[in-house]
Scaffold this motif. Structure first.
Motif, PDB file in Angstrom:
ATOM      1  N   PHE A  78       0.861  -1.177   0.000  1.00  0.00           N
ATOM      2  CA  PHE A  78       0.000   0.000   0.000  1.00  0.00           C
ATOM      3  C   PHE A  78       0.896   1.225   0.000  1.00  0.00           C
ATOM      4  O   PHE A  78       1.792   1.328   0.821  1.00  0.00           O
ATOM      5  CB  PHE A  78      -0.916   0.018   1.223  1.00  0.00           C
ATOM      6  CG  PHE A  78      -1.800  -1.198   1.310  1.00  0.00           C
ATOM      7  CD1 PHE A  78      -2.954  -1.284   0.550  1.00  0.00           C
ATOM      8  CD2 PHE A  78      -1.463  -2.264   2.130  1.00  0.00           C
ATOM      9  CE1 PHE A  78      -3.767  -2.407   0.613  1.00  0.00           C
ATOM     10  CE2 PHE A  78      -2.267  -3.389   2.203  1.00  0.00           C
ATOM     11  CZ  PHE A  78      -3.423  -3.458   1.440  1.00  0.00           C
TER      12      PHE A  78
ATOM     13  N   ALA B 279      -2.202   5.443   0.725  1.00  0.00           N
ATOM     14  CA  ALA B 279      -3.121   4.362   1.096  1.00  0.00           C
ATOM     15  C   ALA B 279      -2.635   3.614   2.336  1.00  0.00           C
ATOM     16  O   ALA B 279      -3.446   3.103   3.107  1.00  0.00           O
ATOM     17  CB  ALA B 279      -3.301   3.397  -0.074  1.00  0.00           C
TER      18      ALA B 279
ATOM     19  N   PHE C 282     -10.818   3.831   0.821  1.00  0.00           N
ATOM     20  CA  PHE C 282     -10.155   2.777   0.054  1.00  0.00           C
ATOM     21  C   PHE C 282     -11.139   1.993  -0.808  1.00  0.00           C
ATOM     22  O   PHE C 282     -10.823   1.603  -1.926  1.00  0.00           O
ATOM     23  CB  PHE C 282      -9.415   1.829   1.010  1.00  0.00           C
ATOM     24  CG  PHE C 282      -8.528   0.846   0.307  1.00  0.00           C
ATOM     25  CD1 PHE C 282      -7.342   1.257  -0.277  1.00  0.00           C
ATOM     26  CD2 PHE C 282      -8.874  -0.488   0.228  1.00  0.00           C
ATOM     27  CE1 PHE C 282      -6.525   0.359  -0.933  1.00  0.00           C
ATOM     28  CE2 PHE C 282      -8.061  -1.402  -0.423  1.00  0.00           C
ATOM     29  CZ  PHE C 282      -6.875  -0.980  -1.007  1.00  0.00           C
TER      30      PHE C 282
ATOM     31  N   VAL D 234     -12.355  -1.045  -5.345  1.00  0.00           N
ATOM     32  CA  VAL D 234     -11.603   0.094  -4.819  1.00  0.00           C
ATOM     33  C   VAL D 234     -12.209   1.373  -5.370  1.00  0.00           C
ATOM     34  O   VAL D 234     -12.801   1.370  -6.453  1.00  0.00           O
ATOM     35  CB  VAL D 234     -10.099   0.008  -5.165  1.00  0.00           C
ATOM     36  CG1 VAL D 234      -9.439  -1.161  -4.474  1.00  0.00           C
ATOM     37  CG2 VAL D 234      -9.871  -0.047  -6.659  1.00  0.00           C
TER      38      VAL D 234
ATOM     39  N   ILE E  77      -7.571   5.026  -6.637  1.00  0.00           N
ATOM     40  CA  ILE E  77      -6.681   3.969  -6.160  1.00  0.00           C
ATOM     41  C   ILE E  77      -6.254   3.150  -7.379  1.00  0.00           C
ATOM     42  O   ILE E  77      -7.095   2.598  -8.092  1.00  0.00           O
ATOM     43  CB  ILE E  77      -7.369   3.035  -5.142  1.00  0.00           C
ATOM     44  CG1 ILE E  77      -7.860   3.811  -3.917  1.00  0.00           C
ATOM     45  CG2 ILE E  77      -6.447   1.894  -4.739  1.00  0.00           C
ATOM     46  CD1 ILE E  77      -6.786   4.288  -2.975  1.00  0.00           C
TER      47      ILE E  77
ATOM     48  N   SER F  76      -1.417  -1.430  -4.174  1.00  0.00           N
ATOM     49  CA  SER F  76      -2.462  -0.404  -4.263  1.00  0.00           C
ATOM     50  C   SER F  76      -1.827   0.934  -3.958  1.00  0.00           C
ATOM     51  O   SER F  76      -1.225   1.122  -2.906  1.00  0.00           O
ATOM     52  CB  SER F  76      -3.583  -0.685  -3.262  1.00  0.00           C
ATOM     53  OG  SER F  76      -4.157  -1.947  -3.511  1.00  0.00           O
TER      54      SER F  76
ATOM     55  N   GLY G   5      -2.549   5.056  -3.783  1.00  0.00           N
ATOM     56  CA  GLY G   5      -3.470   6.177  -3.824  1.00  0.00           C
ATOM     57  C   GLY G   5      -2.876   7.271  -4.679  1.00  0.00           C
ATOM     58  O   GLY G   5      -1.701   7.578  -4.562  1.00  0.00           O
TER      59      GLY G   5
ATOM     60  N   GLN H 229      -8.972  12.210  -2.633  1.00  0.00           N
ATOM     61  CA  GLN H 229      -8.536  11.713  -1.340  1.00  0.00           C
ATOM     62  C   GLN H 229      -7.513  12.633  -0.694  1.00  0.00           C
ATOM     63  O   GLN H 229      -7.106  12.411   0.422  1.00  0.00           O
ATOM     64  CB  GLN H 229      -7.938  10.320  -1.511  1.00  0.00           C
ATOM     65  CG  GLN H 229      -9.003   9.322  -1.879  1.00  0.00           C
ATOM     66  CD  GLN H 229      -8.399   8.154  -2.559  1.00  0.00           C
ATOM     67  OE1 GLN H 229      -8.060   8.225  -3.721  1.00  0.00           O
ATOM     68  NE2 GLN H 229      -8.270   7.086  -1.850  1.00  0.00           N
TER      69      GLN H 229
END
Length: 123
Positions: A11, A15, A57, A63, A67, A94, A96, A101
């Protein structure tokens, strides 16, 4: 019956903050009658790993926009997205990247540099 599957989950791009700030996770998914796929992995992540604000998320059974998901370094859209059947030792990353966000600001490529070499400009 499907055997347990070991996965490496990464992540990043902000994220990881939803997972106690931990970027790398090595997990083992338990035996099940059907093969594991990405949709089932996301349900498992929500129930077992996601520590706070799942709405940042996940959206519905996938998702949320913003993402980027990579399976073994390939965009999951090329791999079948939610239907991709997980294999032992898969790497699922994953990242971000969306403005909604607040994880990063806009990145623009500019070719207006004096030397003609495109540059990234982060606003």
């Amino acid at each position: 019956m499907a055997a347990p599957i070991g996965l490496h989950l990464e992540f990043g791009g902000g994220a990881e903050l939803l997972f106690d700030g931990v970027k790398n996770h090595h997990i083992t998914l338990p035996d099940r009658s059907d093969p594991w796929d990405m949709k089932q992995l996301l349900v498992w992540i929500r129930g077992n790993m996601l520590k706070e604000r799942p709405e940042l998320f996940l959206q519905g059974d996938t998702v949320r926009p913003g993402i980027l998901v990579l399976i073994n370094e390939a965009d999951w859209e090329l791999m079948g997205e939610l239907e991709y059947q997980l294999q032992d030792k898969d790497n699922v990353a994953s990242q971000g990247y969306g403005q909604e966000q607040g994880l990063i600001k806009r990145v623009t490529l500019s070719s207006q540099c004096p030397d003609g070499i495109p540059r990234e400009i982060v606003d």
